[in-house]
Structure formats: C-alpha cells, structure tokens
Design a protein around this motif. Structure first.
Motif, PDB file in Angstrom:
ATOM      1  N   LEU A  30      76.788  57.402  56.168  1.00  0.00           N
ATOM      2  CA  LEU A  30      77.791  56.403  55.797  1.00  0.00           C
ATOM      3  C   LEU A  30      78.622  56.079  57.024  1.00  0.00           C
ATOM      4  O   LEU A  30      79.191  56.979  57.663  1.00  0.00           O
ATOM      5  N   THR A  31      78.721  54.790  57.381  1.00  0.00           N
ATOM      6  CA  THR A  31      79.429  54.402  58.592  1.00  0.00           C
ATOM      7  C   THR A  31      80.021  53.010  58.429  1.00  0.00           C
ATOM      8  O   THR A  31      79.912  52.387  57.373  1.00  0.00           O
ATOM      9  N   TYR A  32      80.671  52.508  59.472  1.00  0.00           N
ATOM     10  CA  TYR A  32      81.305  51.198  59.381  1.00  0.00           C
ATOM     11  C   TYR A  32      80.311  50.092  59.724  1.00  0.00           C
ATOM     12  O   TYR A  32      79.286  50.319  60.371  1.00  0.00           O
ATOM     13  N   ASP A  33      80.635  48.881  59.274  1.00  0.00           N
ATOM     14  CA  ASP A  33      79.673  47.780  59.337  1.00  0.00           C
ATOM     15  C   ASP A  33      79.222  47.451  60.753  1.00  0.00           C
ATOM     16  O   ASP A  33      78.035  47.183  60.984  1.00  0.00           O
ATOM     17  N   SER A  34      80.142  47.433  61.718  1.00  0.00           N
ATOM     18  CA  SER A  34      79.749  47.019  63.065  1.00  0.00           C
ATOM     19  C   SER A  34      78.792  48.030  63.695  1.00  0.00           C
ATOM     20  O   SER A  34      78.001  47.673  64.575  1.00  0.00           O
ATOM     21  N   PHE A  35      78.830  49.280  63.267  1.00  0.00           N
ATOM     22  CA  PHE A  35      77.908  50.283  63.804  1.00  0.00           C
ATOM     23  C   PHE A  35      76.466  49.959  63.434  1.00  0.00           C
ATOM     24  O   PHE A  35      75.546  50.203  64.208  1.00  0.00           O
ATOM     25  N   VAL A  36      76.274  49.407  62.230  1.00  0.00           N
ATOM     26  CA  VAL A  36      74.913  49.160  61.740  1.00  0.00           C
ATOM     27  C   VAL A  36      74.440  47.731  61.999  1.00  0.00           C
ATOM     28  O   VAL A  36      73.317  47.382  61.654  1.00  0.00           O
ATOM     29  N   SER A  37      75.302  46.901  62.595  1.00  0.00           N
ATOM     30  CA  SER A  37      74.903  45.527  62.872  1.00  0.00           C
ATOM     31  C   SER A  37      73.779  45.490  63.901  1.00  0.00           C
ATOM     32  O   SER A  37      73.526  46.473  64.603  1.00  0.00           O
ATOM     33  N   GLU A  38      73.108  44.367  64.010  1.00  0.00           N
ATOM     34  CA  GLU A  38      71.979  44.255  64.929  1.00  0.00           C
ATOM     35  C   GLU A  38      72.400  44.422  66.380  1.00  0.00           C
ATOM     36  O   GLU A  38      71.595  44.815  67.233  1.00  0.00           O
ATOM     37  N   TRP A  39      73.674  44.155  66.678  1.00  0.00           N
ATOM     38  CA  TRP A  39      74.147  44.326  68.047  1.00  0.00           C
ATOM     39  C   TRP A  39      74.875  45.654  68.237  1.00  0.00           C
ATOM     40  O   TRP A  39      75.331  45.973  69.338  1.00  0.00           O
ATOM     41  N   GLY A  40      75.018  46.419  67.182  1.00  0.00           N
ATOM     42  CA  GLY A  40      75.673  47.715  67.265  1.00  0.00           C
ATOM     43  C   GLY A  40      74.708  48.822  67.647  1.00  0.00           C
ATOM     44  O   GLY A  40      73.510  48.601  67.857  1.00  0.00           O
ATOM     45  N   PRO A  41      75.187  50.072  67.710  1.00  0.00           N
ATOM     46  CA  PRO A  41      74.328  51.176  68.146  1.00  0.00           C
ATOM     47  C   PRO A  41      73.333  51.649  67.089  1.00  0.00           C
ATOM     48  O   PRO A  41      72.353  52.318  67.420  1.00  0.00           O
ATOM     49  N   GLY A  42      73.565  51.303  65.815  1.00  0.00           N
ATOM     50  CA  GLY A  42      72.744  51.827  64.734  1.00  0.00           C
ATOM     51  C   GLY A  42      71.243  51.666  64.908  1.00  0.00           C
ATOM     52  O   GLY A  42      70.499  52.656  64.802  1.00  0.00           O
ATOM     53  N   PRO A  43      70.736  50.457  65.159  1.00  0.00           N
ATOM     54  CA  PRO A  43      69.279  50.282  65.265  1.00  0.00           C
ATOM     55  C   PRO A  43      68.633  51.143  66.342  1.00  0.00           C
ATOM     56  O   PRO A  43      67.578  51.755  66.105  1.00  0.00           O
ATOM     57  N   ALA A  44      69.245  51.221  67.521  1.00  0.00           N
ATOM     58  CA  ALA A  44      68.658  52.029  68.596  1.00  0.00           C
ATOM     59  C   ALA A  44      68.720  53.516  68.269  1.00  0.00           C
ATOM     60  O   ALA A  44      67.772  54.272  68.554  1.00  0.00           O
ATOM     61  N   ILE A  45      69.812  53.944  67.673  1.00  0.00           N
ATOM     62  CA  ILE A  45      69.953  55.363  67.321  1.00  0.00           C
ATOM     63  C   ILE A  45      68.985  55.721  66.202  1.00  0.00           C
ATOM     64  O   ILE A  45      68.372  56.801  66.216  1.00  0.00           O
ATOM     65  N   GLU A  46      68.825  54.834  65.250  1.00  0.00           N
ATOM     66  CA  GLU A  46      67.870  55.078  64.164  1.00  0.00           C
ATOM     67  C   GLU A  46      66.463  55.286  64.723  1.00  0.00           C
ATOM     68  O   GLU A  46      65.762  56.243  64.359  1.00  0.00           O
ATOM     69  N   ALA A  47      66.040  54.400  65.615  1.00  0.00           N
ATOM     70  CA  ALA A  47      64.695  54.505  66.189  1.00  0.00           C
ATOM     71  C   ALA A  47      64.537  55.793  66.989  1.00  0.00           C
ATOM     72  O   ALA A  47      63.509  56.482  66.893  1.00  0.00           O
ATOM     73  N   ALA A  48      65.561  56.139  67.774  1.00  0.00           N
ATOM     74  CA  ALA A  48      65.459  57.336  68.621  1.00  0.00           C
ATOM     75  C   ALA A  48      65.428  58.611  67.781  1.00  0.00           C
ATOM     76  O   ALA A  48      64.657  59.540  68.071  1.00  0.00           O
ATOM     77  N   PHE A  49      66.240  58.674  66.739  1.00  0.00           N
ATOM     78  CA  PHE A  49      66.273  59.889  65.923  1.00  0.00           C
ATOM     79  C   PHE A  49      64.993  60.039  65.108  1.00  0.00           C
ATOM     80  O   PHE A  49      64.467  61.152  64.966  1.00  0.00           O
ATOM     81  N   GLU A  50      64.487  58.934  64.596  1.00  0.00           N
ATOM     82  CA  GLU A  50      63.272  59.014  63.786  1.00  0.00           C
ATOM     83  C   GLU A  50      62.062  59.451  64.603  1.00  0.00           C
ATOM     84  O   GLU A  50      61.093  59.978  64.046  1.00  0.00           O
ATOM     85  N   GLU A  51      62.107  59.290  65.914  1.00  0.00           N
ATOM     86  CA  GLU A  51      61.030  59.794  66.774  1.00  0.00           C
ATOM     87  C   GLU A  51      60.997  61.322  66.806  1.00  0.00           C
ATOM     88  O   GLU A  51      59.983  61.919  67.134  1.00  0.00           O
TER      89      GLU A  51
END
Length: 329
Positions: A30-51
């Motif tokens: 659970l996090t704030y909206d800008s973290f999960v936006s396409e320009w935020g850190p969420g997408p890159a962190i999601e990909a890196a952790f799932e590896e």
C-alpha cells in the motif's frame, strides 16, 4: 487468506486440456499514488523485485501519504496489504499505536541527516520541504517574509498529504507560539489547498500559482528530465523541515517471508538507485554510482528542522487547529 495469482505451469497446452496451475504468491504494498504512477519508482521497482522473488508484487495506490494511515486505521487487521510504504516521521507514532506493524528486522547503514533507530519503520528516502518557484521571480527569505508578501501559493491538505502535514510541523517548529500568526499571514497567499502533492504541483507548472509547497529536490526533475533550469527551491532563514519516508511490515501479513525479503530489498542498490530520478528525493542509502548530475545544484539547507515522532504526534492537533482557524477567517 493467502493471496495468489494463478498462472499456467506449462505453456502451449491443447485447448480444453486441464493444465496444472502454479501458485505465484502475491505481495501487496500500500503506497501513495505518485509512487505507482508510470513516471514514479513503482514500475521499475516492481520489475526488479520480481526478478528475485518468484512472486507477483502489486502496488496499491491510496491517495497521498497521510491518506495511507487513514485507510489503514479504517481497515485495521482486515487490510489486504502486506507492507505500507509512504508514511513519514510525522505519522509513525500514530501508526505504531494501531498495533498493526511488526519489526522489519533489517540492519542497514543509512545515509540520513538524522540518527535513525526504529524497529518497526525503515526509511527508503528523505528530503527537505521547500517552496518551489520560478528563478526569475523574487524569492522570499523566510516563511515570515512569504506570509508578508503577495506571492500566490498552492499547498496540500495536512489531513491527507504528508507535505501538507510537514508544512504544519515546519511552521510550528520554526515559530512555536507564534505559529498561528504566521498562518494568519499565509492565509492571504494560499490560492488553494489540494488533497495531494500532484494536484498542487500541477497548478504551479500550469502557471496558476507563483509557487508550490514541495521539496528542495523538485527542481532536479525539471533540470534533468526536461533540461529546464527555470524552477528553483527557495532557501529560508529559519531552516527547512526534514521528511523521512518509511515503510513498515504489517503484522497480519500472510506473506511474512516475502514481506521480509521486500524490506531488505528496499535498502538495496536496485531499489535505492531508482529513487533520485523517479521519486525525486534523496535515497536512504546512497547508490554506489552516487547521486545523478544535477543534484549538486540543489540548495543544501544549513538548518534541518525535525520533531521526534512522539513530539509531532503531540503537536499535530494544535497545529491543525491553527491552520484551520487561519484559513476559515
């Protein structure tokens, strides 16, 4: 109840065949909206952790930072979240009292402007609150000078936004018993109070206000991503309030091992190297490559201001009353 994503174990099964299904564990943050936006850190962190995790990492956006705590208080032990990411030190004392958090168990050397000891909440980034304006405009030298000016500003609601609450603590820490007077002066400057940071910053970028409550690091975005040096953070004589953003593991998580793995991953190079140019904050652990070019141009406040988590919780209601009274006149 455990959360799983069901994926075919074998690709290319014939139509109508019953294939075995592999259970992929799901970790919900659970996090704030800008973290999960396409320009935020969420997408890159999601990909890196799932590896690294053989899991499905899901970020759940829930408004701005202070809204996370309100949602958690509403849901209580029923929450589906495994981790909450995006609280700060102005909220951690109240969050701890919910009894919903468990120790994170991570021992890391952190690069923060303050000493840090907290068994439940682990920092992932930090910054200084500041008003950001245009380089060609006159810059006030203090909160008091801003309150005495005719500069039009946008701020965030302290009941839903961590920057908004940070401004309350900034004024209270810098001016103490005179905080109400500062808010009375600022009330004429405030064009609007937005629910979160994104809305307020958008008003500034669109030219609807002269300045916006944000961070000393915000001009780095314009400089690095847009090659635009025209945005600056104003240095204030009374100092700048520090925000340390943290994450915590929920005691009721049904994925405790994955949650522990994510908390440890949070202070790794793969996570921390993403923060400066996606969340536009200082990383809690400086990457081996250092900070990006452009960060050296940012103002470096000589007087960091920060209340302890307990003092912030104690002063919050009085500061909210001062803010509400000033804006209602």
């Amino acid at each position: 109840m455990p959360k799983f994503t069901y994926l075919p174990a074998v690709a290319g099964l014939a139509f109508g065949a019953t294939g075995a299904l592999a259970e992929t564990p799901v970790l919900q943050v659970l996090t704030y909206d800008s973290f999960v936006s396409e320009w935020g850190p969420g997408p890159a962190i999601e990909a890196a952790f799932e590896e690294t995790c053989a899991c499905d990492l899901q970020f759940l956006g829930a408004g701005d930072g202070a809204a996370l705590l309100a949602r958690l208080q509403l849901e209580g032990p029923r929450t589906d979240a495994d981790i909450v990411l995006g609280l700060d030190t102005n909220l951690t004392a109240v969050a701890r009292k919910t009894g919903l958090f468990a120790p994170h168990g991570v021992d890391a050397a952190l690069d923060l402007p303050i000493d840090w000891e907290d068994a439940d909440f682990l920092p992932f980034d930090w910054g200084y609150f500041a008003f950001v304006g245009n380089a060609d405009d006159p810059a006030p030298a203090s909160l008091k000078a801003l309150a005495e000016s005719d500069i039009k500003i946008a701020i965030q609601d302290p009941r839903s936004s961590t920057p908004g609450l940070g401004l309350l603590m900034w004024v209270k820490t810098a001016y103490g018993d005179d905080a109400a007077e500062i808010w009375t002066g600022l009330s004429d400057n405030i064009v609007t109070v937005t629910p979160g940071w994104s809305e307020a910053y958008g008003l500034f970028v669109d030219g609807e206000v002269d300045a916006v409550l944000s961070y000393t690091t915000s001009p780095a975005y314009h400089l690095i991503a847009e090659e635009d040096p025209s945005k600056v953070a104003w240095a204030f004589d009374e100092g700048h309030y520090v925000q340390v953003e943290v994450a915590g593991k929920l005691a009721g998580t049904d994925q405790p091992e994955l949650a522990d793995q994510f908390m440890a991953f949070m202070v790794s190079e793969a996570f921390q190297s993403v923060i400066p140019t996606t969340n536009w904050m200082y990383p809690a652990v400086t990457p081996a490559s250092g900070l990006p070019d452009g960060f050296e141009t940012l103002i470096n406040p000589e007087k960091p201001l920060l209340l302890s988590a307990e003092d912030a919780a104690e002063k919050r209601d009085a500061a909210l009353d001062e803010w509400r009274n000033a804006l209602s006149q």
